[in-house]
Design a protein around this motif. Structure first.
Motif, PDB file in Angstrom:
ATOM      1  N   ASN A  78      -2.740  12.167 -56.804  1.00 20.53           N
ATOM      2  CA  ASN A  78      -2.814  13.394 -56.002  1.00 20.53           C
ATOM      3  C   ASN A  78      -3.945  13.300 -54.979  1.00 20.53           C
ATOM      4  N   ASP A  79      -5.095  12.785 -55.423  1.00 18.59           N
ATOM      5  CA  ASP A  79      -6.223  12.595 -54.501  1.00 18.59           C
ATOM      6  C   ASP A  79      -5.876  11.573 -53.425  1.00 18.59           C
ATOM      7  N   LEU A  80      -5.179  10.523 -53.819  1.00 20.16           N
ATOM      8  CA  LEU A  80      -4.758   9.511 -52.842  1.00 20.16           C
ATOM      9  C   LEU A  80      -3.763  10.091 -51.844  1.00 20.16           C
ATOM     10  N   ASN A  81      -2.939  11.033 -52.276  1.00 20.68           N
ATOM     11  CA  ASN A  81      -2.028  11.687 -51.340  1.00 20.68           C
ATOM     12  C   ASN A  81      -2.797  12.493 -50.301  1.00 20.68           C
ATOM     13  N   ASP A  82      -3.885  13.138 -50.722  1.00 17.39           N
ATOM     14  CA  ASP A  82      -4.739  13.833 -49.750  1.00 17.39           C
ATOM     15  C   ASP A  82      -5.330  12.837 -48.758  1.00 17.39           C
ATOM     16  N   LEU A  83      -5.783  11.698 -49.276  1.00 17.61           N
ATOM     17  CA  LEU A  83      -6.321  10.654 -48.401  1.00 17.61           C
ATOM     18  C   LEU A  83      -5.237  10.133 -47.464  1.00 17.61           C
ATOM     19  N   LEU A  84      -4.039   9.939 -47.989  1.00 18.81           N
ATOM     20  CA  LEU A  84      -2.920   9.460 -47.176  1.00 18.81           C
ATOM     21  C   LEU A  84      -2.636  10.412 -46.018  1.00 18.81           C
ATOM     22  N   ALA A  85      -2.602  11.704 -46.303  1.00 24.52           N
ATOM     23  CA  ALA A  85      -2.348  12.699 -45.255  1.00 24.52           C
ATOM     24  C   ALA A  85      -3.423  12.625 -44.173  1.00 24.52           C
ATOM     25  N   ASN A  86      -4.670  12.519 -44.591  1.00 25.35           N
ATOM     26  CA  ASN A  86      -5.769  12.434 -43.634  1.00 25.35           C
ATOM     27  C   ASN A  86      -5.739  11.127 -42.862  1.00 25.35           C
ATOM     28  N   PHE A  87      -5.377  10.047 -43.519  1.00 25.29           N
ATOM     29  CA  PHE A  87      -5.276   8.757 -42.842  1.00 25.29           C
ATOM     30  C   PHE A  87      -4.159   8.766 -41.806  1.00 25.29           C
ATOM     31  N   GLN A  88      -3.059   9.437 -42.126  1.00 23.83           N
ATOM     32  CA  GLN A  88      -1.957   9.527 -41.168  1.00 23.83           C
ATOM     33  C   GLN A  88      -2.386  10.302 -39.917  1.00 23.83           C
TER      34      GLN A  88
ATOM     35  N   ASP B 115      -5.072  -1.352 -37.706  1.00 26.30           N
ATOM     36  CA  ASP B 115      -5.690  -1.434 -39.029  1.00 26.30           C
ATOM     37  C   ASP B 115      -5.376  -0.188 -39.862  1.00 26.30           C
ATOM     38  N   ALA B 116      -5.437   0.979 -39.247  1.00 29.12           N
ATOM     39  CA  ALA B 116      -5.152   2.232 -39.970  1.00 29.12           C
ATOM     40  C   ALA B 116      -3.707   2.243 -40.476  1.00 29.12           C
ATOM     41  N   ASN B 117      -2.801   1.702 -39.696  1.00 30.58           N
ATOM     42  CA  ASN B 117      -1.399   1.640 -40.114  1.00 30.58           C
ATOM     43  C   ASN B 117      -1.240   0.795 -41.385  1.00 30.58           C
ATOM     44  N   VAL B 118      -1.950  -0.316 -41.452  1.00 31.73           N
ATOM     45  CA  VAL B 118      -1.931  -1.158 -42.647  1.00 31.73           C
ATOM     46  C   VAL B 118      -2.515  -0.392 -43.836  1.00 31.73           C
TER      47      VAL B 118
ATOM     48  N   ILE C 144      -2.351   2.578 -49.137  1.00 33.55           N
ATOM     49  CA  ILE C 144      -2.600   3.802 -49.902  1.00 33.55           C
ATOM     50  C   ILE C 144      -1.300   4.304 -50.518  1.00 33.55           C
ATOM     51  N   ALA C 145      -0.229   4.327 -49.718  1.00 30.69           N
ATOM     52  CA  ALA C 145       1.069   4.787 -50.232  1.00 30.69           C
ATOM     53  C   ALA C 145       1.546   3.895 -51.381  1.00 30.69           C
ATOM     54  N   GLU C 146       1.361   2.603 -51.237  1.00 29.51           N
ATOM     55  CA  GLU C 146       1.783   1.687 -52.300  1.00 29.51           C
ATOM     56  C   GLU C 146       0.938   1.845 -53.561  1.00 29.51           C
ATOM     57  N   ARG C 147      -0.320   2.205 -53.407  1.00 27.64           N
ATOM     58  CA  ARG C 147      -1.164   2.450 -54.591  1.00 27.64           C
ATOM     59  C   ARG C 147      -0.670   3.696 -55.325  1.00 27.64           C
ATOM     60  N   ILE C 148      -0.300   4.710 -54.574  1.00 21.33           N
ATOM     61  CA  ILE C 148       0.255   5.932 -55.179  1.00 21.33           C
ATOM     62  C   ILE C 148       1.500   5.588 -55.984  1.00 21.33           C
ATOM     63  N   LEU C 149       2.369   4.760 -55.431  1.00 22.51           N
ATOM     64  CA  LEU C 149       3.570   4.315 -56.136  1.00 22.51           C
ATOM     65  C   LEU C 149       3.211   3.496 -57.378  1.00 22.51           C
TER      66      LEU C 149
ATOM     67  N   LEU D 270       0.683   3.866 -59.204  1.00 22.17           N
ATOM     68  CA  LEU D 270       0.212   4.816 -60.222  1.00 22.17           C
ATOM     69  C   LEU D 270       1.343   5.666 -60.790  1.00 22.17           C
ATOM     70  N   GLY D 271       2.552   5.498 -60.256  1.00 23.08           N
ATOM     71  CA  GLY D 271       3.713   6.182 -60.797  1.00 23.08           C
ATOM     72  C   GLY D 271       4.066   7.491 -60.128  1.00 23.08           C
ATOM     73  N   GLU D 272       3.502   7.735 -58.962  1.00 21.24           N
ATOM     74  CA  GLU D 272       3.756   8.982 -58.239  1.00 21.24           C
ATOM     75  C   GLU D 272       4.421   8.696 -56.897  1.00 21.24           C
ATOM     76  N   THR D 273       4.763   9.753 -56.179  1.00 23.62           N
ATOM     77  CA  THR D 273       5.439   9.640 -54.894  1.00 23.62           C
ATOM     78  C   THR D 273       4.473   9.965 -53.761  1.00 23.62           C
ATOM     79  N   PRO D 274       4.352   9.080 -52.779  1.00 22.55           N
ATOM     80  CA  PRO D 274       3.471   9.370 -51.645  1.00 22.55           C
ATOM     81  C   PRO D 274       4.067  10.440 -50.729  1.00 22.55           C
ATOM     82  N   LEU D 275       3.189  11.253 -50.166  1.00 21.32           N
ATOM     83  CA  LEU D 275       3.625  12.192 -49.138  1.00 21.32           C
ATOM     84  C   LEU D 275       4.214  11.383 -47.995  1.00 21.32           C
TER      85      LEU D 275
END
Length: 159
Positions: free
Chosen positions: A18-28, A59-62, A67-72, A74-79
């Motif tokens: 969930n925290d990584l999803n917040d990071l993912l949103a901000n990174f996007q 670099d940000a795109n990579v 981040i999305a793959e780490r969320i996956l 961990l067994g969750e779905t990335p935003l």
């Protein structure tokens, strides 16, 4: 305590995801800001900054993908929708920025927010014995601290 297939407590892994999803949103949003300033930069610094901003958004795109793959992992779905990103993101939106100082300041402000999130995730992942996420956060923090220093130096400021 129930462990997932990579040996982490499932509840802790869900919290981290969930925290990584917040990071993912901000990174996007950070990525999109970089694209915008890359496209719109003007002035005497154009050639240098245009290339630098492209380097940063590539670099940000990579990083977004990692981040999305780490969320996956961990067994969750990335935003994955702009609506989700805009609701969760905390970094400033850079709209119609074409001036060099404002563009670089946007990068510094964005990275400052990303670093706060990454340090928070590092604390949580360390407590959960999640070495994969901890290592990812450590790498992001190290790279972004250097970028902040460089951008602040360009602005004539100190960290």
């Amino acid at each position: 305590m129930t462990l997932n297939s990579i040996g982490l407590d499932t509840k802790k892994a869900q919290t981290i995801a969930n925290d990584l999803n917040d990071l993912l949103a901000n990174f996007q949003l950070y990525y999109q800001n970089l694209r915008g300033i890359h496209w719109n930069i003007k002035g005497k610094q154009f050639f240098d900054l245009h290339v630098k901003f492209e380097e940063l958004y590539t670099d940000a795109n990579v990083k977004v993908d990692e981040i999305a793959e780490r969320i996956l992992t961990l067994g969750e779905t990335p935003l994955h929708t702009f609506d989700d990103y805009s609701k969760a993101a905390k970094i400033p939106v850079g709209k119609d920025i074409s001036q060099d100082d404002k563009a670089v300041k946007l990068i510094v402000d964005s990275l400052t927010e990303l670093l706060k999130l990454e340090r928070q995730i590092l604390d949580v992942s360390s407590d959960a014995n999640d070495e994969g996420t901890s290592a990812m956060m450590s790498e992001l923090i190290t790279e972004q601290e250097k970028t902040v220093w460089m951008m602040k130096a360009w602005l004539g400021e100190t960290v």
